[in-house]
Design an enzyme around this catalytic site. Sequence first.
Site, PDB file in Angstrom:
ATOM      1  N   PRO A   2     -30.676 -41.124  -4.022  1.00 63.68           N
ATOM      2  CA  PRO A   2     -30.954 -41.492  -5.410  1.00 63.68           C
ATOM      3  C   PRO A   2     -30.105 -42.695  -5.840  1.00 63.68           C
ATOM      4  O   PRO A   2     -28.931 -42.797  -5.490  1.00 63.68           O
ATOM      5  CB  PRO A   2     -30.575 -40.226  -6.183  1.00 63.68           C
ATOM      6  CG  PRO A   2     -30.744 -39.122  -5.189  1.00 63.68           C
ATOM      7  CD  PRO A   2     -30.318 -39.712  -3.871  1.00 63.68           C
ATOM      8  N   GLU A   3     -30.726 -43.586  -6.593  1.00 63.88           N
ATOM      9  CA  GLU A   3     -30.028 -44.795  -7.025  1.00 63.88           C
ATOM     10  C   GLU A   3     -29.582 -44.662  -8.469  1.00 63.88           C
ATOM     11  O   GLU A   3     -29.805 -43.646  -9.118  1.00 63.88           O
ATOM     12  CB  GLU A   3     -30.923 -46.007  -6.782  1.00 63.88           C
ATOM     13  CG  GLU A   3     -31.364 -46.057  -5.322  1.00 63.88           C
ATOM     14  CD  GLU A   3     -31.901 -47.408  -4.866  1.00 63.88           C
ATOM     15  OE1 GLU A   3     -31.661 -48.418  -5.547  1.00 63.88           O
ATOM     16  OE2 GLU A   3     -32.550 -47.446  -3.815  1.00 63.88           O
ATOM     17  N   LYS A  51     -23.533 -44.062  -8.730  1.00 63.71           N
ATOM     18  CA  LYS A  51     -24.293 -42.957  -8.166  1.00 63.71           C
ATOM     19  C   LYS A  51     -23.562 -41.619  -8.305  1.00 63.71           C
ATOM     20  O   LYS A  51     -23.943 -40.634  -7.685  1.00 63.71           O
ATOM     21  CB  LYS A  51     -24.594 -43.244  -6.691  1.00 63.71           C
ATOM     22  CG  LYS A  51     -25.423 -44.514  -6.478  1.00 63.71           C
ATOM     23  CD  LYS A  51     -25.697 -44.740  -5.002  1.00 63.71           C
ATOM     24  CE  LYS A  51     -26.444 -46.038  -4.771  1.00 63.71           C
ATOM     25  NZ  LYS A  51     -26.751 -46.250  -3.338  1.00 63.71           N
ATOM     26  N   ARG A 251     -27.936 -49.945   6.811  1.00 63.40           N
ATOM     27  CA  ARG A 251     -29.016 -49.334   6.048  1.00 63.40           C
ATOM     28  C   ARG A 251     -30.319 -50.068   6.334  1.00 63.40           C
ATOM     29  O   ARG A 251     -30.320 -51.181   6.871  1.00 63.40           O
ATOM     30  CB  ARG A 251     -28.712 -49.418   4.546  1.00 63.40           C
ATOM     31  CG  ARG A 251     -27.367 -48.865   4.156  1.00 63.40           C
ATOM     32  CD  ARG A 251     -27.363 -47.363   4.071  1.00 63.40           C
ATOM     33  NE  ARG A 251     -28.161 -46.919   2.946  1.00 63.40           N
ATOM     34  CZ  ARG A 251     -27.744 -46.909   1.674  1.00 63.40           C
ATOM     35  NH1 ARG A 251     -26.520 -47.341   1.378  1.00 63.40           N
ATOM     36  NH2 ARG A 251     -28.507 -46.474   0.709  1.00 63.40           N
TER      37      ARG A 251
END
Length: 288
Positions: A2-3, A51, A251
């Site tokens: 989740p951002e 976050k 990533r």
Amino acid sequence: MPEGDTVWRTAHRLHQALSGEELVLCDLRFPEIATVDLTGATTTEVVSRGKHVLHRLDNGVTVHSHLRMEGQWRVERADESGRWLRRADLRAALGTTQWAAIGLRLGMLEVLPTAREGEVVGHLGPDVLGPDWDPARAVDNLAADPQPVGSALLDQRNLAGVGTLWASESLFLERLHPWTPASQVPRERLESLVARISKLLDVSRLHAVQSSTGSRRRGEEHFVHARSGRPCRRCGNTVRVAMIGRAPQDRTMFYCPICQGGLAPDDDGRTQRPMGSAGGRANPYRRT
């Protein structure tokens, strides 16, 4: 993972349900804090920091959580909380007489003095959705970073709240090659990039579906994110995916080599299957 916009919305929902109310339920299922009892304390506020979720109580402590890849906080009616307490993936339950905050699959959970929050979030750069947001400082941080600009956006020390989705989408919209060192990107382009990110997250925090295209219909939400092997919405060429950054912090980065100035350094250009296509489910980035 989740951002920042998703975490902001989570904290906002928890704040609406719990603030100003006394806790009558406390069940923390992380070994280090399993015996902590917060019943009787009143929630003063729940806020996000990048976050991270910070649940502050009037007894001077904060419940700090991070969702990591699969975690979530749910708000359920207190009289229905019993079934959630039986779940194997429950990590936390904090409730009032009306509502229960249910933490599932949380990646991090700790209780610490509110005065020491800086020890867990003090390293973060300006929060894109926080009261400390400072676009000039975010640009300064990026301009001083020799990492590829895609990696620099994901480094929470530069600016907090950006993950792979918003990094990929903002770089595409700004026509920037993700592997260009951030320190070599002209300042005016970094300023435009930071402004774009701020606008995207500010709009998205109000919606359950994250969209950069303006459409929230399934399959139409993004320009490049999770669209490897599919046509670019701008030029019609094929969107690609490659790893960015150094292992183990590397990533995935989605991009269009035509719109964004070429292939990634480690991208050999071979055909990539669309995510979710037959034969590609086990590894959506598998090449043929």
